[in-house]
Design a protein around this motif. Structure first.
Motif, short mmCIF file in Angstrom:
data_model
loop_
_atom_site.label_atom_id
_atom_site.label_comp_id
_atom_site.label_asym_id
_atom_site.label_seq_id
_atom_site.Cartn_x
_atom_site.Cartn_y
_atom_site.Cartn_z
N VAL A 10 0.95 -1.28 0.03
CA VAL A 10 0.15 0.07 -0.01
C VAL A 10 0.83 1.09 0.06
CG1 VAL A 10 -1.69 1.30 1.48
CG2 VAL A 10 -1.83 -1.14 0.93
N VAL A 11 1.98 1.41 0.85
CA VAL A 11 2.86 2.34 0.66
C VAL A 11 3.43 2.65 -0.80
CG1 VAL A 11 4.95 3.20 1.70
CG2 VAL A 11 3.64 2.21 3.21
N ALA A 12 3.79 1.76 -1.31
CA ALA A 12 4.32 1.66 -2.60
C ALA A 12 3.37 2.64 -3.77
CB ALA A 12 4.74 0.47 -3.03
N GLN A 13 2.05 1.90 -3.51
CA GLN A 13 1.08 2.37 -4.28
C GLN A 13 0.80 3.80 -3.89
OE1 GLN A 13 -0.07 0.54 -6.82
NE2 GLN A 13 1.38 -1.02 -5.88
N LEU A 14 0.79 4.26 -2.77
CA LEU A 14 0.60 5.63 -2.42
C LEU A 14 1.51 6.63 -2.66
CD1 LEU A 14 -1.22 5.04 1.31
CD2 LEU A 14 -2.45 5.61 -0.78
N SER A 15 2.92 5.99 -2.52
CA SER A 15 4.02 6.98 -2.65
C SER A 15 4.11 7.55 -3.94
CB SER A 15 5.26 6.07 -2.66
OG SER A 15 5.43 5.55 -1.02
N GLN A 16 3.28 6.91 -4.96
CA GLN A 16 3.35 7.42 -6.34
C GLN A 16 2.40 8.80 -6.63
OE1 GLN A 16 2.53 4.16 -9.27
NE2 GLN A 16 3.36 2.91 -7.89
N ASN A 17 1.73 9.01 -5.53
CA ASN A 17 0.97 10.26 -5.59
C ASN A 17 1.39 11.58 -5.06
OD1 ASN A 17 -1.21 12.12 -4.79
ND2 ASN A 17 -2.67 10.27 -5.17
N PRO A 18 1.30 12.57 -6.13
CA PRO A 18 1.88 13.80 -5.91
C PRO A 18 1.57 14.50 -4.66
CG PRO A 18 0.62 13.64 -8.07
CD PRO A 18 0.46 12.42 -7.40
N PHE A 20 1.79 13.23 -1.94
CA PHE A 20 3.05 13.24 -0.82
C PHE A 20 4.31 13.94 -1.08
CE2 PHE A 20 -0.03 9.58 -0.17
CZ PHE A 20 -0.44 9.73 1.02
N GLN A 21 4.31 14.61 -2.24
CA GLN A 21 5.54 15.32 -2.46
C GLN A 21 5.46 16.83 -1.66
OE1 GLN A 21 7.61 13.57 -4.18
NE2 GLN A 21 6.19 11.98 -4.18
N SER A 22 6.31 17.24 -1.25
CA SER A 22 6.53 18.28 -0.27
C SER A 22 6.70 19.46 -1.54
CB SER A 22 7.63 18.38 0.46
OG SER A 22 7.45 19.58 1.05
N GLY A 24 6.64 22.88 -0.20
CA GLY A 24 7.27 23.94 0.45
C GLY A 24 8.65 23.76 1.03
N SER A 25 9.36 24.41 1.74
CA SER A 25 10.58 24.34 2.31
C SER A 25 10.78 23.13 3.41
CB SER A 25 11.20 25.48 2.83
OG SER A 25 10.34 25.91 4.12
N LYS A 26 9.40 22.64 3.81
CA LYS A 26 9.69 21.54 4.90
C LYS A 26 9.40 20.12 4.09
CE LYS A 26 8.60 23.47 9.45
NZ LYS A 26 7.18 23.35 10.19
N PRO A 27 10.15 19.39 4.39
CA PRO A 27 9.90 17.91 3.89
C PRO A 27 8.79 17.22 4.53
CG PRO A 27 11.74 17.87 5.18
CD PRO A 27 11.42 19.37 4.93
N GLN A 28 7.93 16.52 3.95
CA GLN A 28 6.82 15.63 4.53
C GLN A 28 7.53 14.61 5.26
OE1 GLN A 28 3.52 14.24 2.11
NE2 GLN A 28 3.47 16.28 1.07
N ARG A 29 6.61 13.97 6.09
CA ARG A 29 7.05 12.92 6.93
C ARG A 29 6.99 11.76 5.65
NH1 ARG A 29 7.43 12.36 12.45
NH2 ARG A 29 8.41 10.55 11.88
N PRO A 30 7.57 10.58 6.03
CA PRO A 30 7.49 9.70 4.84
C PRO A 30 6.06 9.12 4.85
CG PRO A 30 9.43 9.16 6.32
CD PRO A 30 8.61 10.21 6.81
N VAL A 31 5.65 8.55 3.68
CA VAL A 31 4.25 7.89 3.47
C VAL A 31 3.75 6.95 4.57
CG1 VAL A 31 2.75 6.71 1.73
CG2 VAL A 31 4.46 8.48 1.11
N ASP A 32 4.94 5.96 4.96
CA ASP A 32 4.64 4.92 5.76
C ASP A 32 3.92 5.52 7.17
OD1 ASP A 32 7.21 5.80 6.24
OD2 ASP A 32 7.89 3.70 6.96
N ILE A 33 4.52 6.59 7.60
CA ILE A 33 4.33 7.21 8.91
C ILE A 33 2.93 7.79 8.84
CG2 ILE A 33 4.69 9.06 10.32
CD1 ILE A 33 6.72 6.83 10.48
N GLN A 34 2.77 8.50 7.59
CA GLN A 34 1.30 9.00 7.42
C GLN A 34 0.18 7.92 7.35
OE1 GLN A 34 1.08 12.59 4.84
NE2 GLN A 34 3.29 12.30 4.48
#
Length: 121
Positions: A10-18, A20-22, A24-34
């Motif tokens: 599921v993480v691999a499928q979700l990770s392709q969605n934009p 989850f791309q930051s 701004g200047s602050k990076p997002q937490r990894p998809v697995d955490i979300q």
């Protein structure tokens, strides 16, 4: 409960969605955490936002944000993974269910809720 391989898939499928791309200047937490935050909130008998926030150690608004992102990304995957069976699959399903449960013209039977979708002839 979700297995580790299923979670990783599921993480691999979700990770392709934009989403989850930051941007701004602050990076997002990894998809697995979300995703884990989402699963804690919705997978533990409807855990409230405050309870999830306390379990995960993140802010109330962050829980809402993670759940929004995961929900939106899952909804966008819907057409790839959720569909009604074609005629051949319907026929095979009807035959199996009739043999196993005695229901005629039944395409799907969800045993845990007693829901049957009957094919109109």
């Amino acid at each position: 409960r979700m297995s580790r391989p299923s979670f990783n898939w599921v993480v691999a499928q979700l990770s392709q969605n934009p989403i989850f791309q930051s941007r701004g200047s602050k990076p997002q937490r990894p998809v697995d955490i979300q995703l884990a935050t989402f699963l804690i909130r919705y997978g533990t008998q409807g855990s409230d936002v405050t309870g999830t926030s306390m379990k995960v150690g993140i802010g109330y608004g962050t829980v809402l944000l993670y759940c929004y992102r995961v929900t939106r990304a899952l909804r966008e995957l819907r057409d790839r993974f959720v569909n009604f069976p074609n005629e051949e699959d319907q026929q095979a399903s009807m035959e199996y269910i009739e043999r196993r449960n005695g229901f005629k013209n039944c395409i799907h039977y969800g045993e845990w809720v007693g829901l049957a979708l009957l094919k109109t002839l």
